[in-house]
Design a protein around this motif. Sequence first.
Motif, PDB file in Angstrom:
ATOM      1  N   GLU A  56      41.921  36.715 -17.144  1.00  0.00           N
ATOM      2  CA  GLU A  56      41.364  36.118 -18.374  1.00  0.00           C
ATOM      3  C   GLU A  56      39.838  36.059 -18.315  1.00  0.00           C
ATOM      4  O   GLU A  56      39.159  36.326 -19.306  1.00  0.00           O
ATOM      5  CB  GLU A  56      41.912  34.698 -18.594  1.00  0.00           C
ATOM      6  N   LYS A  86      42.560  29.126 -21.883  1.00  0.00           N
ATOM      7  CA  LYS A  86      43.805  29.905 -22.002  1.00  0.00           C
ATOM      8  C   LYS A  86      44.877  29.429 -21.021  1.00  0.00           C
ATOM      9  O   LYS A  86      46.057  29.629 -21.265  1.00  0.00           O
ATOM     10  CB  LYS A  86      43.526  31.388 -21.766  1.00  0.00           C
ATOM     11  N   GLU A 143      37.497  37.909 -21.037  1.00  0.00           N
ATOM     12  CA  GLU A 143      36.564  37.155 -21.885  1.00  0.00           C
ATOM     13  C   GLU A 143      35.122  37.581 -21.617  1.00  0.00           C
ATOM     14  O   GLU A 143      34.307  37.673 -22.537  1.00  0.00           O
ATOM     15  CB  GLU A 143      36.718  35.652 -21.647  1.00  0.00           C
ATOM     16  N   LYS A 168      36.361  29.785 -22.214  1.00  0.00           N
ATOM     17  CA  LYS A 168      37.472  30.321 -22.996  1.00  0.00           C
ATOM     18  C   LYS A 168      38.639  30.721 -22.092  1.00  0.00           C
ATOM     19  O   LYS A 168      39.811  30.516 -22.443  1.00  0.00           O
ATOM     20  CB  LYS A 168      36.998  31.533 -23.806  1.00  0.00           C
TER      21      LYS A 168
END
Length: 254
Positions: free
Chosen positions: A176, A96, A180, A92
């Motif tokens: 990120e 991004k 996540e 994920k």
Amino acid sequence: AARLKTTVFGKEIRYFAEIGSTNNEAKRLAAEGCPEGLIVVAEAQNTGRGRLARGWFSPFGKGIWLSVVLRPSFHPLDAPKCTLMAAVALTKAIHKVTDAPCGIKWPNDILYEGKKLVGILTEMSAEMDAINYVVIGMGINVNIAPDEFPPELRDIATSVAAAAGRPVSRLALLAEVLAELETVYCLAVSQGFDPVLDEWRKLSITLGQQVNVLAPGETFTGIAVNIDNEGALLVDTGQGVRRVLAGDVSIRPP
Ligand code: ADP
């Protein structure tokens, strides 16, 4: 640290220009009683490791060589699922920063065009029925050009920058990844691993594919049809469904 979006993960950061293995340092700190969420990051690893004592190429300044310490309350038998959990978070996070299609090869690699972007190595210490710590190690190839990989890796390794077609900020990607990871870890702690495994299924590139399973002393072929609730791969050989545990095997395209 100011740019992180997390509350626990990365609150304490141990940064090294150079280290043997971030997992070894994280395990040492965990054994000394460091808090959950501590991360170890390095610009370069000299003895980065994959599973089964294989090496991980970790050149200076070109990747995210990262380990996170967890102190989960769940049962030690659930710990191997942390690898699948990390794979969900990493995929994920990469989604991004680039639209390039990448997905999870069971159990512990993230691939783009059949080549590895990321490797994950989960290690644990437990006593009786309680986990002392879990260390999740992640090697993310961020800004490694194809010709910078050693020759033996050129056919199997790639980088986020190569997938994106441009350089990628390691700091932005790290933020990120931690965000996540914290989100999916909270989900696992509060609701168990079932919703995490559902996310894994959606991001997997292994399910539905034909695979060769290389187990000690035997090799077989079949269709990877699902993972079960322990994260084991279910392979339909045509003569029945075989259950494959991550510790024992490698899978390859046929
Ligand atoms: P697998 O289970 O796919 O055989 P591991 O998860 O054990 O692999 O990872 C170790 C292997 O990954 C090494 O044997 C090597 O072939 C490969 N490798 C090492 N460094 C890198 C890297 N930076 N990027 C991609 N692949 C790598």
